[in-house]
Design an enzyme around this catalytic site. Structure first.
Site, PDB file in Angstrom:
ATOM      1  N   GLU A   1      -5.605  -7.526  -1.045  1.00 39.89           N
ATOM      2  CA  GLU A   1      -6.210  -7.688   0.104  1.00 39.89           C
ATOM      3  C   GLU A   1      -7.488  -7.225  -0.239  1.00 39.89           C
ATOM      4  OE1 GLU A   1      -4.677  -5.059   3.485  1.00 39.89           O
ATOM      5  OE2 GLU A   1      -2.618  -5.703   3.106  1.00 39.89           O
TER       6      GLU A   1
ATOM      7  N   GLU B   1       0.924  -1.234   0.003  1.00 38.92           N
ATOM      8  CA  GLU B   1      -0.092   0.069   0.005  1.00 38.92           C
ATOM      9  C   GLU B   1       0.693   1.145   0.166  1.00 38.92           C
ATOM     10  OE1 GLU B   1      -2.988  -0.175   3.141  1.00 38.92           O
ATOM     11  OE2 GLU B   1      -3.852  -1.912   2.227  1.00 38.92           O
TER      12      GLU B   1
END
Length: 352
Positions: free
Chosen positions: A266, A171
């Site tokens: 995710e 991320e």
């Protein structure tokens, strides 16, 4: 059997000796039958991307149906979780790792151990560096790439090159990092990793804490084309930016229309109001997301087996490291939904 064989050999020798002494000619033995070797198709010695598809090192399509395991944070607890997930047919394990050194940092040998554990359970390991979540400096990605090409790290990863995937950084890129800045940060990192000799797939998370897939649509082709091996997997993370389920189909199709290999690296679920995480609201329609992934041959990796802090405890999928009878509501969705791992996961054909 041994006695009979010896007797036959002795008789044969006597017969041959007598024939020679009498001047007879010993006939030549029958020629052995001609054996035609099977045709063997040689594939790359690693997983690789072909258009929208991820292929295993045996050359067959592999669709990720995985979970995330916090190896770096819980180095003494994660092993039973990998084994438990494998029993539900989970076929890939995204392993949380870090380059930052803390007083409690596990030795690098723990990463080696975790990779071996995945292989033992016939799960494809995906190594991700978690240090730079929400980062804004391109130097973060440079540092992540430099870590992977370190001699001691590469020596470990090379042992599993036929099955491993590198997820450069979790991320990276907050909500203010532009799509262009995201692309420019990853371009030199791809070059660094390839120049070090890695041929394995590189997984790249979208910016916006992994959730802004528009960057993949806008710049994914440029990143893919910068890789001489064209071996890039793009990953979006399904949390608050994916709360509106009516947008899922169009957003997934926009990525696939670019002929890119794409996974949800995710994703969360429709968290009840009284369990919401502290910093954002997650109302993701996980069953629909998994349904669309199954319909489009898109991989997915849930977050996460166990070990979230109190503010994010709603994302724990099991309250036990080892016992699947303690799966939470979220864990049961991921495991047993019609499009969950139990019903859709297929192990990589590289495993016997």
């Amino acid at each position: 059997m041994k006695r009979i064989s010896i007797f036959v050999v002795v008789i044969s020798m006597i017969f041959a000796s007598c024939s020679n002494k009498s001047g007879g000619v010993t006939p030549p033995p029958n020629p052995p039958p001609v054996v035609v070797p099977p045709v063997v198709t040689v594939h790359q010695p690693n997983f690789y991307v072909s258009g929208k598809n991820l292929k295993d090192s045996a050359g067959n399509n592999f669709i990720i149906r995985g979970n995330t395991f916090p190896v770096f944070w819980y180095p003494n607890d994660y092993k039973p979780a990998i084994a438990a997930a494998a029993k539900i047919k989970c076929n890939a394990a995204r392993l949380v790792w870090q380059l930052r050194v803390e007083a409690w940092t596990p030795a690098l040998s723990k990463l080696d151990e975790a990779l071996a554990e995945c292989i033992a359970n016939k799960m494809v390991p995906i190594v991700e560096l978690h240090d730079f979540t929400g980062g804004t400096s391109a130097a973060d990605i440079t540092n992540a790439a430099a870590y992977f090409v370190r001699a001691d790290v590469k020596a470990i990863i090379d042992k599993y090159s036929y099955v491993i995937i590198i997820n450069i950084a979790n991320e990276w890129g907050d909500n203010n990092v532009s799509d262009l800045a995201w692309k420019n940060a990853y371009l030199p990192a791809i070059t660094t990793i390839r120049n070090a000799g890695y041929k394995v797939p590189i997984m790249i998370d979208a910016p916006g804490y992994g959730q802004r897939e528009t960057a993949i649509v806008a710049h994914g082709e440029e990143l893919l084309n910068s890789d001489p091996l064209k071996n890039i997997i793009f990953s979006a993370h399904g949390y608050s930016n994916w709360n509106v389920s009516s947008t899922y189909s169009n957003r997934i199709n926009a990525i696939l229309a670019k002929n890119l290999c794409f996974v949800f690296g995710e994703f969360g679920w429709n968290v009840p109001d009284n369990q919401q995480p502290a910093s954002f609201t997650c109302k993701v329609d996980a069953p629909l997301l998994m349904q669309l992934c199954q319909a489009n041959n898109v991989g997915y990796i849930a977050w996460s087996w166990k070990g979230n802090d109190a503010a994010n405890a709603c994302f724990d999928m099991c309250t036990s490291w080892s016992d699947t009878s303690f799966l939470t509501t979220w864990g049961r969705q991921w495991a047993y939904d019609a499009n969950g791992v139990k019903n859709t996961a297929v192990k990589a054909t590289v495993f016997p």
